[in-house]
Write an enzyme that holds these catalytic residues in place. Structure first.
Site, PDB file in Angstrom:
ATOM      1  N   HIS A 149       0.871  -1.178   0.261  1.00 54.42           N
ATOM      2  CA  HIS A 149       0.163  -0.362  -0.259  1.00 54.42           C
ATOM      3  C   HIS A 149       0.693   1.262  -0.441  1.00 54.42           C
ATOM      4  O   HIS A 149       0.498   2.206  -0.769  1.00 54.42           O
ATOM      5  CB  HIS A 149      -0.760   0.120   1.284  1.00 54.42           C
ATOM      6  CG  HIS A 149      -1.745   1.316   1.267  1.00 54.42           C
ATOM      7  ND1 HIS A 149      -2.660   1.646   0.292  1.00 54.42           N
ATOM      8  CD2 HIS A 149      -1.772   2.313   2.448  1.00 54.42           C
ATOM      9  CE1 HIS A 149      -3.095   3.320   0.915  1.00 54.42           C
ATOM     10  NE2 HIS A 149      -2.521   3.271   2.027  1.00 54.42           N
ATOM     11  N   TYR A 259      -2.877  17.385   4.977  1.00 53.67           N
ATOM     12  CA  TYR A 259      -1.834  16.646   5.303  1.00 53.67           C
ATOM     13  C   TYR A 259      -0.946  16.601   5.444  1.00 53.67           C
ATOM     14  O   TYR A 259      -0.637  16.705   6.383  1.00 53.67           O
ATOM     15  CB  TYR A 259      -1.993  14.693   4.817  1.00 53.67           C
ATOM     16  CG  TYR A 259      -1.374  14.644   3.409  1.00 53.67           C
ATOM     17  CD1 TYR A 259      -0.015  14.673   3.819  1.00 53.67           C
ATOM     18  CD2 TYR A 259      -1.475  15.535   2.221  1.00 53.67           C
ATOM     19  CE1 TYR A 259       0.734  13.808   2.566  1.00 53.67           C
ATOM     20  CE2 TYR A 259      -0.616  14.933   1.115  1.00 53.67           C
ATOM     21  CZ  TYR A 259       1.109  14.737   1.595  1.00 53.67           C
ATOM     22  OH  TYR A 259       1.600  14.274   0.201  1.00 53.67           O
ATOM     23  N   THR A 375      -3.315   0.304   5.741  1.00 50.64           N
ATOM     24  CA  THR A 375      -3.844  -0.582   4.787  1.00 50.64           C
ATOM     25  C   THR A 375      -2.977  -1.528   4.303  1.00 50.64           C
ATOM     26  O   THR A 375      -1.339  -1.420   4.168  1.00 50.64           O
ATOM     27  CB  THR A 375      -3.967   0.056   3.648  1.00 50.64           C
ATOM     28  OG1 THR A 375      -4.887   1.289   3.784  1.00 50.64           O
ATOM     29  CG2 THR A 375      -5.185  -0.349   2.417  1.00 50.64           C
TER      30      THR A 375
END
Length: 443
Positions: A149, A259, A375
């Site tokens: 991921h 972010y 993930t």
């Protein structure tokens, strides 16, 4: 190694594949055979929340079992700690009472038990019950240990250098929030947030247009540690009480704008969904495997993250599935579309390394704290644990048998996560479903 290795969970009679329960519908159950016996909090019809044990399609009332004087010793002490509306006190007791309770439950629910007549009335039909969060979650930390991921996401921003320099040296994580974690079946409301389109000069505020799922495993903390006292890597497994599935929903458009420089915020804090049963380390003992060898040239973990026993058996071989049900599939009477199949073996760091690193600076973990793995994707497009990977950032939509296509999640869509340990010579142990449907944003 700076600390001696401790043995991991061992196999015993509770793992015997020939073991059968007298509870109807238990033999060969895909998730909850007698070899599992996960713990949770449930409410029977017209009843109050209480501790229970999943067995087949039924739930055993743990406080009622204790009141019937069918548990004693360490098993009784464990059940006594589970008489509230959360399992925190039971988690705090650690492995020995938990194992004693598991052994006692296995005996009481096995064929040939002479107390069957007294236990049967204490069983409830699971489909008629309401499941709750199994413990009060004080703190939540999300890691990023699924290397495929991390590489897939990194390639979308840094094609020539997808992993940042620290990734293979330190288990990356961030502190999330616990207030919006909900059990499976609770709908998820599409969040509002601030984002900026690639061709826009200024940001705007509104419903997320790139809502995504994240396939993760959740880790429940058992006994904690004192503030300022790290947890040695060789003892980290002692602080893990069990596991569940986790869908840590993500609003990719909001996340892309907000972010930097401090990381995820509104893009992640609107909801997380977990499967409601705590699957114990003991139940998963048959599925322990060596941690995958690091590729040539990768750095050796620093001593505080390296333990021989953890490297020999600190990883798990558990299959992970992501399914999508849409309004169109539902209307056509079609089955959910399988987005991907992955496996916990694709984690670059072990659960113990996550715990040891979390506490290495002196952070005090507490019973009921919750960790997410991040993930967990596999190496191929058919093993992606998120839509942003599976659709290459929305460039290549997934086409469904209903004629619909999806780049990201739409209102009315439902995501279903499943996880099962499968090994020849052992009963299959599952986690139960982790599912939620997407509701439209508040006007």
């Amino acid at each position: 190694m700076t600390h001696p290795s401790k043995p991991l969970d061992t196999l015993d009679h509770t793992h015997d594949p020939a073991l059968r329960s007298w509870v109807p519908g238990t033999a060969g159950h895909a998730d909850f055979p007698i070899q599992n016996l996960p713990l949770g909090i449930f409410s029977p019809p017209q009843g109050t929340p209480r501790a229970g044990v999943a067995i087949g399609d039924s739930i055993l009332d743990l406080p009622a079992l204790l009141s019937a004087n069918l548990l004693s010793g360490a098993a009784g002490a464990a059940a006594e700690a589970a008489t509230g509306t959360g399992l925190n006190a039971l988690l705090a007791l650690g492995a020995a009472p938990r194992r004693a309770l598991r052994a006692a439950l296995s005996e009481l629910l096995s064929e040939g038990c002479t107390e069957r007549g007294r236990i049967a009335p204490l069983l409830h039909e699971a489909a008629a019950c309401t499941l709750h969060l199994p413990a009060q979650i004080g703190d939540y930390t999300d890691f990023y240990v699924g290397i495929h991921h991390a590489e897939n996401i990194g390639k979308q921003f840094r094609p020539d250098n997808p992993l940042l320099p620290n990734y293979k040296h330190v288990p990356i994580g961030y502190h999330g929030r616990a207030s919006s974690i909900r059990p499976s079946g609770t709908p998820v409301r599409r969040p509002h947030g601030q984002s900026r389109a690639p061709d826009a000069a200024e940001p705007s505020f509104g419903p997320s247009q790139r809502l995504d799922l994240e396939l993760e495993l959740g880790v429940w903390i058992g006994p904690g540690n004192e503030l300022g006292t790290p947890i040695p890597i060789g003892e980290a497994q002692d602080h893990i009480a069990g596991y569940c599935l986790l869908n840590d929903w993500s609003a990719r458009d909001i996340q892309a704008w907000e972010y930097q420089p401090l990381g995820p915020f509104l893009a992640k804090n609107f909801a997380s969904t977990i499967s409601p049963w705590i699957v114990t380390p003991e139940a998963l003992a048959p599925f322990r495997v060596p941690q995958a060898a690091r590729p040539a040239g990768d750095p050796t973990p620093l001593p505080y993250l390296l333990d021989a026993a953890d490297q020999r058996g600190g990883a798990f071989d558990i299959s992970l599935d992501v399914l999508l049900m849409t309004p169109g599939l539902r209307a056509a009477g079609l089955a959910p579309h399988r987005i991907s199949t992955s496996n916990t073996r694709h984690m670059y760091w072990t659960m113990a390394q996550m715990v040891a690193h979390h506490a290495s600076g002196g952070c005090n973990l507490q019973p009921g704290d919750f960790l997410g793995t991040g993930t967990i994707s596999g190496p191929g497009r058919d093993a992606c644990g998120s839509l942003v990977e599976a659709t290459l950032g929305g460039k290549e939509p997934i086409r469904l048998a209903s004629g619909e296509e999806r780049r990201f999640l739409e209102d009315g869509d439902e995501i279903i996560l499943r996880a099962r340990g499968v090994r020849e010579g052992f009963a299959t142990v599952g986690f139960g479903e982790c599912r939620a449907v997407i509701l439209g944003a508040v006007a």
